[in-house]
Design a protein around this motif. Structure first.
Motif, PDB file in Angstrom:
ATOM      1  N   PHE A   1      34.089  49.077  54.865  1.00 42.67           N
ATOM      2  CA  PHE A   1      34.103  47.498  54.585  1.00 42.67           C
ATOM      3  C   PHE A   1      35.380  47.029  54.195  1.00 42.67           C
ATOM      4  O   PHE A   1      36.204  47.988  53.537  1.00 42.67           O
ATOM      5  N   SER A   2      35.742  46.049  54.344  1.00 41.16           N
ATOM      6  CA  SER A   2      36.914  45.196  54.025  1.00 41.16           C
ATOM      7  C   SER A   2      36.418  44.172  53.403  1.00 41.16           C
ATOM      8  O   SER A   2      35.601  43.235  54.072  1.00 41.16           O
ATOM      9  N   VAL A   3      37.059  43.517  52.325  1.00 41.00           N
ATOM     10  CA  VAL A   3      36.718  42.204  51.717  1.00 41.00           C
ATOM     11  C   VAL A   3      37.910  41.707  51.160  1.00 41.00           C
ATOM     12  O   VAL A   3      39.055  42.237  50.716  1.00 41.00           O
ATOM     13  N   GLY A   4      37.825  40.145  51.505  1.00 42.14           N
ATOM     14  CA  GLY A   4      38.802  39.404  50.962  1.00 42.14           C
ATOM     15  C   GLY A   4      38.323  38.014  50.202  1.00 42.14           C
ATOM     16  O   GLY A   4      37.086  38.166  50.145  1.00 42.14           O
ATOM     17  N   ALA A   5      38.878  37.750  49.289  1.00 39.73           N
ATOM     18  CA  ALA A   5      38.369  36.566  48.573  1.00 39.73           C
ATOM     19  C   ALA A   5      39.225  35.216  48.089  1.00 39.73           C
ATOM     20  O   ALA A   5      40.534  35.556  48.015  1.00 39.73           O
TER      21      ALA A   5
ATOM     22  N   ASP B   1      50.518  44.727  42.287  1.00 44.87           N
ATOM     23  CA  ASP B   1      50.173  45.144  43.461  1.00 44.87           C
ATOM     24  C   ASP B   1      49.142  44.239  44.055  1.00 44.87           C
ATOM     25  O   ASP B   1      48.194  45.061  44.678  1.00 44.87           O
ATOM     26  N   ILE B   2      48.538  43.247  43.689  1.00 46.18           N
ATOM     27  CA  ILE B   2      47.624  42.310  44.039  1.00 46.18           C
ATOM     28  C   ILE B   2      48.330  41.273  45.212  1.00 46.18           C
ATOM     29  O   ILE B   2      48.995  40.457  44.584  1.00 46.18           O
ATOM     30  N   ALA B   3      47.822  41.645  46.449  1.00 49.54           N
ATOM     31  CA  ALA B   3      48.369  40.846  47.487  1.00 49.54           C
ATOM     32  C   ALA B   3      47.771  39.437  47.607  1.00 49.54           C
ATOM     33  O   ALA B   3      46.605  39.217  47.812  1.00 49.54           O
ATOM     34  N   VAL B   4      48.666  38.361  47.665  1.00 44.37           N
ATOM     35  CA  VAL B   4      48.084  37.073  47.858  1.00 44.37           C
ATOM     36  C   VAL B   4      48.672  36.528  49.067  1.00 44.37           C
ATOM     37  O   VAL B   4      49.594  36.298  49.564  1.00 44.37           O
ATOM     38  N   GLU B   5      47.493  35.851  49.744  1.00 41.68           N
ATOM     39  CA  GLU B   5      47.796  35.652  51.295  1.00 41.68           C
ATOM     40  C   GLU B   5      48.160  34.003  51.290  1.00 41.68           C
ATOM     41  O   GLU B   5      49.094  33.690  51.816  1.00 41.68           O
ATOM     42  N   SER B   6      47.751  33.236  50.195  1.00 40.65           N
ATOM     43  CA  SER B   6      48.091  31.709  50.129  1.00 40.65           C
ATOM     44  C   SER B   6      47.552  31.150  48.749  1.00 40.65           C
ATOM     45  O   SER B   6      46.627  31.703  48.183  1.00 40.65           O
TER      46      SER B   6
ATOM     47  N   VAL C   1      44.152  32.832  47.488  1.00 41.04           N
ATOM     48  CA  VAL C   1      43.488  33.866  48.207  1.00 41.04           C
ATOM     49  C   VAL C   1      43.921  35.371  48.326  1.00 41.04           C
ATOM     50  O   VAL C   1      45.151  35.669  48.388  1.00 41.04           O
ATOM     51  N   LEU C   2      43.174  36.046  47.940  1.00 44.20           N
ATOM     52  CA  LEU C   2      43.556  37.395  47.740  1.00 44.20           C
ATOM     53  C   LEU C   2      43.247  38.108  49.150  1.00 44.20           C
ATOM     54  O   LEU C   2      42.211  38.074  49.800  1.00 44.20           O
ATOM     55  N   ALA C   3      44.269  38.969  49.480  1.00 44.45           N
ATOM     56  CA  ALA C   3      44.230  39.724  50.810  1.00 44.45           C
ATOM     57  C   ALA C   3      43.245  40.638  51.164  1.00 44.45           C
ATOM     58  O   ALA C   3      42.465  41.053  49.985  1.00 44.45           O
ATOM     59  N   HIS C   4      42.429  40.830  52.301  1.00 47.94           N
ATOM     60  CA  HIS C   4      41.581  41.792  52.680  1.00 47.94           C
ATOM     61  C   HIS C   4      41.936  43.170  52.237  1.00 47.94           C
ATOM     62  O   HIS C   4      43.038  43.730  52.118  1.00 47.94           O
ATOM     63  N   SER C   5      41.246  43.972  51.699  1.00 45.64           N
ATOM     64  CA  SER C   5      41.400  45.449  51.043  1.00 45.64           C
ATOM     65  C   SER C   5      39.995  46.004  51.084  1.00 45.64           C
ATOM     66  O   SER C   5      39.073  45.497  51.345  1.00 45.64           O
ATOM     67  N   ASN C   6      39.994  47.474  50.898  1.00 50.77           N
ATOM     68  CA  ASN C   6      38.812  48.060  50.529  1.00 50.77           C
ATOM     69  C   ASN C   6      38.083  47.515  49.439  1.00 50.77           C
ATOM     70  O   ASN C   6      38.651  46.940  48.779  1.00 50.77           O
ATOM     71  N   VAL C   7      36.833  47.749  49.393  1.00 53.32           N
ATOM     72  CA  VAL C   7      35.917  46.894  48.601  1.00 53.32           C
ATOM     73  C   VAL C   7      36.285  47.368  47.007  1.00 53.32           C
ATOM     74  O   VAL C   7      36.412  46.322  46.281  1.00 53.32           O
TER      75      VAL C   7
ATOM     76  N   GLN D   1      38.792  48.315  45.701  1.00 48.90           N
ATOM     77  CA  GLN D   1      39.951  47.657  45.172  1.00 48.90           C
ATOM     78  C   GLN D   1      40.251  46.252  45.012  1.00 48.90           C
ATOM     79  O   GLN D   1      40.308  45.424  44.058  1.00 48.90           O
ATOM     80  N   LEU D   2      39.342  45.491  45.944  1.00 49.03           N
ATOM     81  CA  LEU D   2      39.327  44.263  45.866  1.00 49.03           C
ATOM     82  C   LEU D   2      38.554  43.670  44.588  1.00 49.03           C
ATOM     83  O   LEU D   2      38.738  42.712  44.127  1.00 49.03           O
ATOM     84  N   ALA D   3      37.325  44.506  44.398  1.00 48.06           N
ATOM     85  CA  ALA D   3      36.696  44.377  43.163  1.00 48.06           C
ATOM     86  C   ALA D   3      37.640  44.381  41.911  1.00 48.06           C
ATOM     87  O   ALA D   3      37.516  43.560  40.938  1.00 48.06           O
ATOM     88  N   ASP D   4      38.352  45.377  41.671  1.00 44.08           N
ATOM     89  CA  ASP D   4      39.331  45.723  40.738  1.00 44.08           C
ATOM     90  C   ASP D   4      40.404  44.728  40.612  1.00 44.08           C
ATOM     91  O   ASP D   4      40.656  44.224  39.289  1.00 44.08           O
ATOM     92  N   ASP D   5      41.168  44.236  41.955  1.00 46.08           N
ATOM     93  CA  ASP D   5      41.916  43.267  41.905  1.00 46.08           C
ATOM     94  C   ASP D   5      41.395  42.045  41.366  1.00 46.08           C
ATOM     95  O   ASP D   5      42.210  41.295  40.690  1.00 46.08           O
ATOM     96  N   MET D   6      40.020  41.754  41.660  1.00 46.01           N
ATOM     97  CA  MET D   6      39.644  40.451  41.049  1.00 46.01           C
ATOM     98  C   MET D   6      39.390  40.514  39.749  1.00 46.01           C
ATOM     99  O   MET D   6      39.664  39.409  38.852  1.00 46.01           O
ATOM    100  N   ILE D   7      39.279  41.482  38.962  1.00 46.66           N
ATOM    101  CA  ILE D   7      39.176  41.700  37.493  1.00 46.66           C
ATOM    102  C   ILE D   7      40.557  41.392  36.968  1.00 46.66           C
ATOM    103  O   ILE D   7      40.841  40.503  36.018  1.00 46.66           O
ATOM    104  N   PHE D   8      41.766  41.911  37.499  1.00 42.66           N
ATOM    105  CA  PHE D   8      42.909  41.758  37.058  1.00 42.66           C
ATOM    106  C   PHE D   8      43.442  40.596  37.440  1.00 42.66           C
ATOM    107  O   PHE D   8      44.209  39.955  36.644  1.00 42.66           O
TER     108      PHE D   8
END
Length: 698
Positions: A391-395, A437-442, A455-461, A463-470
């Motif tokens: 899976f790959s998830v963006g948010a 290292d949290i990638a922002v698309e827009s 908008v956070l870029a797509h990444s593995n699940v 990592q995206l969840a951790d990135d959301m907390i940070f």
């Protein structure tokens, strides 16, 4: 800085893997292959893969990598950049290879009188970068590249360019045979067709690591922590017996960066962040004592601290109290086990680093059934092992900025007001996210007053969840630095849109991790069979899923007709008024992911994703047939309505044996009981009081 070789001697035959060796910049070179004007012009109006996807993506990503390499080099960390390109030494190209002479257009290459032209942003800096014109497919065959790399003490080679299945593949195979550790940046390589791109990546799989631009940028930037001192170990995998050295290296690196504390962090079932900070000096002291006694079991950073079990699922978000019906008590502790890949130094609290942790039984060491991060890990693993999907998830994370208890502006969707007036905040926020290292698309101004969407870029699940907390923590801290409060409350006004957390989900074939297998342009809706079953699986459990993705009384105030969320059990293509929206790629116009819209930032992201992905995987297992698109229903056909309250969704969960089984008895019992206690607590509160409390806590 010493240039002595230290990577090859650390390889253990039969045990070491390419993945063990992340980039060490003082021994790394970037090889850019054939990105020159003659081969890289593309038609922006074309829908062909080469013009719509391959070349634009390759050029954009290669620019990012070159800039990162130059930053590393300018900061004294090292990193060579080598450009190789097609150019003959003679005017009539008589010196080119026989293969090129027999290959039509390649028989006449650019030459000294009419030299090759580089692409804007992908061109060498004279005196700093190295240029190697070549006259055959393989750069190693037609230049002295190997000789140059050895003089530079390069052991790791990062490769991007074109064509994936020709010159890139040839260079990678030759480099591997010559003893270099090769990394191919899959989305910074280009080919004439997607099939050729995939074919080339398959051909290099046994000769190189194949990773994304995002991953290689993380490694280039992350290498700064360990490149400054040659005595620190490299290519260490703590699971293979080097845990002591690994922990010492991390602690010394953090100390050199000015870090004094490490936060070991988890998130309880109700989205409350719980952590403990331990002085770095104390951990180093314990490590030193352990080394003196030659004890390498249960090192200080293996299980650095513990938190009461009840704090993971037995305490509501509104008070520091235990809900007795949760069946949890203050008797047991859960130890925290950090995930070193999540380590970040916090820009807004620069003397502190933070790691996300899983929770384990204090006595047995087994993963606790109350650990939601561990549950998500299990679901992701299940998808790979049982159904072969990765899976790959963006948010899309929405929030409102308040100053003096009022929104900072009166902007509306897509307006420039927030972007103009809050530019300093936005710039500071982006800098701080990038440092982690949290990638922002827009970033855009959203519908409500003072509202922004990141908008956070797509990444593995995971990592995206951790990135959301940070990201949430960073937004909150950054807003305070600028004299504001960031409000994630789902609904703040009866007459304005609320704050959501939209999740964009796609998946790849886990065996090659290359192509987006959610999409299938040959099918009527452009969605693969697995993709359709995945959507149907989510729809089958959607009423229950809302208890995890809209987990508060306030969350349901944001839902309903005209609220941009959907209110029926339905899906559609590019319709923002349905809960599951299939999104089309802007370039290829093909289905690319499904957006789950009924979600907000009050949800525990690990638990929410675990439930959503498991529901979709269940649909795949059952090969569920996707119901018609909402627009295809006729007026006489009834569409099931979704629950309109948290209690109704919890009631649906009580009958959902699949999700209850996934949660397990201990977590499901606690979750339902605590959520119902929160409903009771909210019963007497007005909407205005909900907003006031959220502002007080922000």
């Amino acid at each position: 800085m010493s240039k002595s070789a230290f990577l090859r001697p650390s390889i253990v035959p039969g045990i070491s893997k390419r993945e063990d060796f992340q980039l060490q910049m003082c021994h790394t070179a970037l090889l850019v292959i054939d990105i020159q004007e003659e081969l890289s012009n593309y038609d922006t109006s074309s829908t062909e893969y080469k013009h719509a996807t391959s070349l634009p993506r390759m050029i954009s990503n290669t620019k990012q990598i070159i800039n990162a390499m130059r930053s590393s080099r300018n900061d004294g960390m090292g990193g060579e950049i080598i450009f190789t390109y097609l150019e003959a030494q003679t005017k009539d190209s008589r010196d080119v290879s026989l293969d090129y002479k027999l290959s039509g257009s390649l028989a006449n290459l650019p030459n000294p009188s009419c030299p090759a032209k580089f692409v804007d942003g992908i061109s060498p800096i004279a005196g700093e970068d190295i240029c190697l014109p070549k006259t055959s497919c393989s750069v190693f065959q037609s230049t002295n590249l190997d000789y140059i790399l050895r003089n530079l003490h390069v052991e790791q080679l990062v490769v991007c360019g074109q064509l994936t299945d020709q010159c890139v593949e040839s260079a990678v195979r030759d480099a591997a045979d010559l003893g270099y550790l090769v990394t191919v940046v899959e989305d910074a390589c280009g080919a004439n067709s997607e099939n050729n791109h995939i074919k080339g990546l398959h051909g290099m799989k046994g000769f190189a690591r194949i990773i994304s631009t995002h991953q290689v940028l993380q490694e280039i930037r992350g290498a700064e922590l360990t490149n400054g001192n040659d005595q620190w170990p490299v290519a260490i995998n703590p699971s293979k017996g080097n845990s002591y050295s690994y922990q010492v290296a991390i602690l010394r690196s953090l100390r050199a960066a000015g870090v004094k504390f490490i936060r070991y962090t988890t998130v309880d079932a109700y989205n409350t962040i719980r952590c403990k900070a331990i002085p770095l000096s104390h951990t180093l002291k314990l490590l030193t004592e352990r080394n003196e006694t030659r004890s390498t079991s249960n090192l200080p950073m293996d299980t650095p601290t513990a938190i009461a079990e009840v704090s993971f699922a037995g305490q509501p978000s509104y008070a520091d109290t235990i809900i007795s019906s949760s069946k949890l008590s203050a008797q047991n502790l859960l130890t925290l086990k950090p995930d070193f890949s999540s380590l970040r130094v916090l820009p807004y609290s620069s003397k502190t680093a933070m790691m996300m942790c899983t929770a384990h039984d204090q006595r047995s060491g087994e993963l606790s059934p109350l650990c939601t991060r561990g549950l998500l890990q299990r679901v992701v693993h299940q998808g790979k092992q049982e159904l072969g999907v990765e899976f790959s998830v963006g948010a899309e994370l929405e929030f409102m900025l308040y100053r003096s208890e009022k929104p900072v502006d009166m902007s509306t969707f897509g307006n420039t007001t927030s972007l103009n007036e809050q530019e300093d905040f936005i710039s500071s926020l982006c800098d701080q996210l990038e440092q982690q290292d949290i990638a922002v698309e827009s970033i855009l101004g959203e519908s409500a007053h003072g509202q922004l969407e990141v908008v956070l870029a797509h990444s593995n699940v995971l990592q995206l969840a951790d990135d959301m907390i940070f990201a949430r923590e960073t937004i909150t801290a950054c807003a305070k630095q600028h004299g504001m409060k960031a409000l994630f409350l789902p609904k703040t006004s009866d007459v304005q849109a609320g704050n959501g957390l939209h999740l964009h989900i796609s998946f790849k074939d886990a065996s090659n991790n290359i192509s987006n297998t959610f999409s299938d342009p040959t099918r009527p809706k452009g969605i693969s069979v697995k993709g359709e079953s995945f959507i149907e699986g989510i729809l089958n459990h959607l009423p229950s899923l809302l208890s995890f993705s809209l987990p508060t009384v306030n969350s349901f105030r944001r839902m309903g007709p005209g609220c941009w969320t959907g209110h029926e059990v339905a899906w559609s293509i590019e319709d923002k008024e349905v809960p599951l929206r299939v999104c089309l790629d802007l370039r290829t116009r093909q289905a690319t992911n499904v957006e789950y819209k009924l979600s907000d930032a009050t949800a525990n992201i690990y638990l929410e994703l675990a439930m959503i992905l498991s529901s979709g995987l269940q649909g795949m297992k059952e090969q569920a047939k996707l119901r018609p698109e909402l627009r295809d229903y006729n007026a006489a056909e009834a569409v099931e309505s979704l629950p309109t309250s948290l209690q109704a969704s919890l009631d649906a969960l009580k009958s959902d044996n699949f999700l209850l089984s996934l949660l397990g008895n201990k977590l499901s019992t606690a979750y339902i009981q605590v959520r119902e206690s929160e409903i009771n607590f909210s019963g007497d509160r007005t909407f205005k009081e909900e907003v006031a409390e959220a502002l007080e806590r922000a």
